[in-house]
Design a protein around this motif. Structure first.
Motif, mmCIF file in Angstrom:
data_model
loop_
_atom_site.group_PDB
_atom_site.id
_atom_site.type_symbol
_atom_site.label_atom_id
_atom_site.label_comp_id
_atom_site.label_asym_id
_atom_site.label_seq_id
_atom_site.Cartn_x
_atom_site.Cartn_y
_atom_site.Cartn_z
ATOM 1 N N GLY A 74 29.236 -19.609 5.407
ATOM 2 C CA GLY A 74 27.847 -19.532 4.978
ATOM 3 C C GLY A 74 27.505 -18.172 4.399
ATOM 4 N N ASP A 75 26.355 -17.640 4.794
ATOM 5 C CA ASP A 75 25.894 -16.354 4.268
ATOM 6 C C ASP A 75 26.717 -15.175 4.776
ATOM 7 N N ASP A 76 27.561 -15.399 5.776
ATOM 8 C CA ASP A 76 28.398 -14.316 6.312
ATOM 9 C C ASP A 76 29.685 -14.118 5.517
ATOM 10 N N LEU A 77 29.907 -14.942 4.496
ATOM 11 C CA LEU A 77 31.162 -14.844 3.757
ATOM 12 C C LEU A 77 31.429 -13.437 3.216
ATOM 13 N N PRO A 78 30.466 -12.759 2.586
ATOM 14 C CA PRO A 78 30.761 -11.411 2.076
ATOM 15 C C PRO A 78 31.255 -10.457 3.156
ATOM 16 N N THR A 79 30.688 -10.545 4.339
ATOM 17 C CA THR A 79 31.121 -9.672 5.435
ATOM 18 C C THR A 79 32.554 -9.966 5.845
ATOM 19 N N VAL A 80 32.896 -11.255 5.913
ATOM 20 C CA VAL A 80 34.255 -11.654 6.297
ATOM 21 C C VAL A 80 35.261 -11.223 5.232
ATOM 22 N N VAL A 81 34.914 -11.431 3.968
ATOM 23 C CA VAL A 81 35.818 -11.055 2.883
ATOM 24 C C VAL A 81 35.980 -9.540 2.826
ATOM 25 N N ALA A 82 34.903 -8.799 3.052
ATOM 26 C CA ALA A 82 34.996 -7.339 3.058
ATOM 27 C C ALA A 82 35.980 -6.864 4.117
ATOM 28 N N ARG A 83 36.015 -7.552 5.262
ATOM 29 C CA ARG A 83 36.966 -7.173 6.305
ATOM 30 C C ARG A 83 38.400 -7.403 5.835
ATOM 31 N N HIS A 84 38.646 -8.509 5.160
ATOM 32 C CA HIS A 84 39.989 -8.763 4.628
ATOM 33 C C HIS A 84 40.380 -7.688 3.607
ATOM 34 N N LEU A 85 39.451 -7.335 2.737
ATOM 35 C CA LEU A 85 39.741 -6.313 1.735
ATOM 36 C C LEU A 85 40.027 -4.967 2.384
ATOM 37 N N SER A 86 39.290 -4.651 3.442
ATOM 38 C CA SER A 86 39.499 -3.372 4.128
ATOM 39 C C SER A 86 40.857 -3.312 4.812
ATOM 40 N N LEU A 87 41.430 -4.495 5.093
ATOM 41 C CA LEU A 87 42.751 -4.567 5.715
ATOM 42 C C LEU A 87 43.878 -4.585 4.679
#
Length: 571
Positions: free
Chosen positions: A389-402
């Motif tokens: 849902g609306d949390d997708l950007p936060t989840v994707v940002a975590r993947h990018l930071s990793l």
């Protein structure tokens, strides 16, 4: 108004304008999955999409405009060639409706309109430079609230676009579709090594003289234009000129590794030096053209279109010229963008668009897909996915930071060849290994090619040294010291970058992703951004395109609509 672009058997496109507003635009290649939609000028599927976006049928369109003159060199305002019209708009896709005529907008006028009409300027100098169209290779025009007035034109025998294209081909980068690579290679060369004295910048423009290679500038060649005889002679003349400079022609080889074709990605120093010399000479010629256009018009704003308008480095040079207060470059500057210009010019003539029109601030004009449509496609492919849902950007940002590289598919598809956060591959710009991974393993392309940064507008002064918005990734800037330190993967070897700035917007997943990435890493809100495709295919259009490209390569994460798919484990 329905505008059709790409008349020369490549880059076919369609644009629908209603009440002076661009409702939809798409390139045919995104549907045919054939890059540049080569060897066809059918715009039918792109046009059908545009009409569906407005909920109308072809017989409800007031006017159809094409961006070339089929009877060149004989002037024409209307085309009634039923066979040609059927070639452009396959009647089978439109209830067998056959338009009786289409309006002719000359090719360079369509380019000029694509740049000036959506610029938001009430007055501007307009510069169009490409390979050639309707016998013209460069146009200087004056845009005002009364419309466009052509001031000066250069014939196809003085083509800067063809010059640049032949250099790219000589150094082994490919045919005309690969000319943009030369811009990247130029950063590795010495622009002072070779003197290309057959092309001379001079006040008012430039002059091309290939007499010693068999082509005189005063030669009558109109009869050799449409059958490509002149083009073939020109390519042979340029090849001889480069060989006379002691530069061998590079014939690229391809090898096969694990079932995949791997191109030869190397280059010789002399090839980089020729690329740098050609880029520098192009910029000098464009500078003289821009100065002439500014002088003739008395304007302080400059609009740019035509295939050469996709040269980010040259655009950066034009943006810094004294006398240029504002610059607008059409993001779909190539022939596909002519559909935009043809439709807008027809709208101006009919009185449906009053200039200045609204400024074009987004290129998101193509198809979008609902979460339901996306979920159906993912389910059909048997993929496990999680709805964030609306949390997708936060989840994707975590993947990018990793350190993960992410396929990003959101909202309406972009116009033009540059991904702008709708159909993108994203990575952390802080690590150059991310750039190398994308070039070498994800896109299988030359390791020396640069990638661009996307950044929140608020970070622009620190990273690109200006507050001026750069929404279309089409104007190069000098990287600041902060950019060199914080986003080195986005800084080219020549110290430039081609930014896309994004306004902070809580309703925009892309802006939220940049913001969340900064919050999670403590670094600037900036990411590497390249187009979501493999080297040999167009940018993905549909969810199925995205899944196919994701499955075929080493991307580990796909963010599509509100959903996230990972290859390593079920979500």
């Amino acid at each position: 108004m329905l505008g059709l672009g790409g008349p020369y058997y490549h880059d076919a496109s369609a644009c629908l304008v209603i009440d002076g507003r661009i409702v939809a635009f798409a390139e045919e290649e995104r549907f045919s999955r054939r890059k540049h939609h080569k060897d066809s000028r059918s715009c039918a599927v792109a046009a059908a999409y545009c009409l569906s976006e407005a909920g109308i049928s072809l017989d409800q369109v007031d006017e159809i405009a094409i961006a070339f003159n089929p009877t060149w060199p004989t002037p024409s305002e209307v085309c009634r060639d039923a066979e040609l019209i059927a070639e452009l708009l396959n009647p089978a896709l439109f209830g067998h409706h056959r338009p009786k005529q289409v309006t002719v907008i000359e090719h360079h006028l369509a380019h000029a309109a694509s740049a000036f009409h959506p610029s938001g300027f009430d007055e501007a100098a307009v510069l169009v430079v490409d390979g050639s169209g309707d016998g013209i290779s460069a146009t200087l025009a004056h845009g005002t609230t009364s419309g466009l007035k052509v001031l000066r034109q250069f014939p196809f025998s003085q083509s800067l676009g063809w010059f640049y294209e032949t250099v790219a081909e000589h150094v082994g980068l490919g045919d005309w579709t690969s000319s943009g690579k030369l811009m990247g290679l130029a950063g590795y060369g010495n622009p002072d090594r070779y003197t290309l004295d057959f092309l001379t910048p001079r006040a008012g423009g430039y002059h091309l003289d290939l007499s010693r290679y068999g082509i005189r500038p005063d030669e009558a060649v109109d009869d050799q234009y449409t059958d490509l005889r002149y083009y073939r002679r020109l390519k042979a003349a340029y090849a001889t000129a480069y060989i006379d400079l002691g530069i061998p022609r590079h014939h690229r080889t391809r090898t096969y590794t694990c079932g995949r074709t791997v191109p030869d990605t190397g280059y010789l120093p002399e090839h980089a030096d020729l690329a740098a010399s050609a880029q520098h000479l192009l910029e000098q010629c464009l500078t003289e053209l821009a100065r002439e256009a500014l002088t003739l018009t008395g304007a302080s704003r400059l609009c740019v279109a035509g295939g050469v308008g996709l040269n980010c480095s040259a655009n950066g040079h034009l943006a810094s010229l004294r006398g240029v207060d504002e610059l607008f470059v059409q993001p779909a500057a190539g022939d596909a963008g002519c559909a935009i210009g043809a439709a807008l010019e027809a709208a101006v003539r009919r009185g449906d668009l009053t200039l200045p029109g609204a400024a074009m601030t987004t290129a998101a004009l193509g198809p979008a897909f609902s979460p339901g449509d996306i979920a159906t496609a993912l389910t059909d492919y048997g993929l496990a996915f999680h709805d964030h849902g609306d949390d997708l950007p936060t989840v994707v940002a975590r993947h990018l930071s990793l350190g993960h590289t992410v396929g990003w598919f959101q909202g309406r598809m972009e116009a033009g060849p540059r991904a702008l956060g709708r159909r993108s591959i994203l990575a952390d710009a802080h690590h150059t290994r991310a750039r190398d991974h994308i070039n070498n393993h994800v896109k299988h392309r030359e390791p020396w090619r640069p990638l661009a940064p996307a950044l929140l507008q608020e970070a622009a002064p620190d990273l690109i040294g200006t507050n001026v918005p750069h929404p279309f990734m089409i104007v190069a800037r000098q990287a600041t010291e902060s950019a060199h330190q914080m986003i080195p993967a986005a800084v080219h070897t020549d110290g430039t970058l081609r930014p896309q700035t994004v306004a902070r917007d809580d309703a925009d997943p892309y802006a939220c992703l940049l913001s969340s990435f900064a919050e999670q890493t403590g670094r600037p809100p900036a990411l590497l951004n390249t187009s979501f495709n493999h080297e040999a295919e167009p940018i993905v259009c549909t969810p199925r395109d995205a899944v196919a490209t994701f499955a075929a390569g080493p991307l580990g994460v796909l963010a599509i609509g509100p959903f996230l798919i990972r290859k390593d484990r079920p979500n």
